[in-house]
Design an enzyme around this catalytic site. Structure first.
Site, PDB file in Angstrom:
ATOM      1  N   CYS A 180      -3.949 -12.801   2.525  1.00  0.00           N
ATOM      2  CA  CYS A 180      -3.000 -13.387   1.537  1.00  0.00           C
ATOM      3  C   CYS A 180      -1.900 -12.787   0.563  1.00  0.00           C
ATOM      4  CB  CYS A 180      -3.887 -13.323   0.313  1.00  0.00           C
ATOM      5  SG  CYS A 180      -4.220 -14.630  -0.856  1.00  0.00           S
ATOM      6  N   HIS A 218     -10.156 -13.909   2.855  1.00  0.00           N
ATOM      7  CA  HIS A 218     -10.477 -12.558   2.420  1.00  0.00           C
ATOM      8  C   HIS A 218     -12.216 -12.726   2.610  1.00  0.00           C
ATOM      9  CE1 HIS A 218      -7.685 -11.433  -0.302  1.00  0.00           C
ATOM     10  NE2 HIS A 218      -7.431 -12.788  -0.660  1.00  0.00           N
TER      11      HIS A 218
HETATM   12  N1  GLN Z   1      -0.660 -12.709  -5.825  1.00  0.00           N
HETATM   13  C1  GLN Z   1      -1.029 -13.813  -4.868  1.00  0.00           C
HETATM   14  C2  GLN Z   1      -1.618 -15.445  -5.509  1.00  0.00           C
HETATM   15  O1  GLN Z   1      -2.196 -14.948  -5.973  1.00  0.00           O
HETATM   16  C3  GLN Z   1      -2.009 -13.588  -3.550  1.00  0.00           C
HETATM   17  C4  GLN Z   1      -3.582 -13.437  -4.272  1.00  0.00           C
HETATM   18  C5  GLN Z   1      -4.453 -13.008  -3.237  1.00  0.00           C
HETATM   19  O2  GLN Z   1      -3.444 -11.595  -2.201  1.00  0.00           O
HETATM   20  N2  GLN Z   1      -5.329 -12.876  -2.822  1.00  0.00           N
HETATM   21  O3  GLN Z   1      -1.127 -15.965  -4.535  1.00  0.00           O
END
Ligand code: GLN
Length: 241
Positions: A97, A193
């Protein structure tokens, strides 16, 4: 007498990018190595630290909110050349992510400056107007599947870099082109995740074998009893987006 195999993992920005339990990926790599008699060493790497290039077999960078990404993006730039050389020499990167977004050319969040990426993959990310949250199933070219959970507003668009796979449940990279993640030589990125690896033991083993190859050549990993992990994988295949 076969030499004792060892895997050296560098957990990039361990205390910053560790949202949604992504450190579970580190635990999986360590346990699946140790269950096979392969020792595993983990280095927690932080802001301002010096990267001991040539030492590590796997680099892991997890997810984080925009503000954590803004904090580490500048520091990560210091290691751009070193990480390029490390991956050119066969080191593995697994990025999740927010960490994945910073492997591309840039991440343009809703607020604040555009964050420079490492350009290790041909991709860019822009903040979307809706958060993409839910279960994801990815079908890979070899027919295997990956399961996980996504929670991001960023939309990643690949250029020449190959996707990790095709989304069959959920949004994936951007909710438009039905692609998820990136798989570029030994560099892997994904929005999954969960954490990703416990329910995807085959992919965890693929990363371990790639990492060992860097220093020991091709190693055939002994099989493990993955009945528990695979039952979780099968259940996740049936979950709605
Ligand atoms: N801040 C990034 C987004 O919202 C990554 C979020 C995350 O790592 N879950 O796309």
């Amino acid at each position: 007498m076969q030499e004792k195999l060892e895997i050296r993992i560098c957990h990039l920005y361990a205390h910053f990018l560790n949202i949604y339990g992504d450190r579970g990926n580190i635990l999986t790599l360590v346990k699946r190595s140790e269950w096979r008699g392969i020792s595993a060493e983990v280095t927690a790497f932080g802001l301002g630290d010096k990267l001991d290039i040539g030492k590590h077999d796997i680099y892991f960078i997890g997810g984080g909110q925009d503000k954590q990404q803004q904090v580490i993006a500048e520091d990560l730039q210091r290691h751009k050349k070193a990480l390029q050389e490390a991956t050119d020499a066969g080191a593995v990167i697994l990025s999740i992510c927010g960490g994945y977004q910073l492997l591309g050319h840039y991440y343009r969040p809703h607020e604040g400056p555009e964050l420079p990426g490492l350009s290790l993959i041909d991709a860019h990310t822009v903040a979307g107007n809706k958060r993409m949250i839910g279960n994801v199933v990815v079908k890979r070219e070899d027919g295997s599947t990956l399961v996980g959970f996504e929670n991001h507003s960023g939309k990643t668009f690949l250029g020449a870099s190959k996707a990790l796979g095709q989304v069959t449940t959920g949004n994936g990279n951007n909710g438009q082109d039905e692609l998820e993640g990136v798989a570029e030589k030994t560099i892997f990125g994904t929005y999954l995740h969960g954490s990703l690896l416990p329910k995807n033991p085959h992919f965890a083993d693929h990363l371990i074998a790639l990492a060992l190859k860097r220093r020991y050549g091709e190693i055939a990993l002994s099989s493990l009893d993955d009945s528990f992990e695979l039952s979780a994988h099968q259940r996740a295949l049936t979950l709605p987006a």
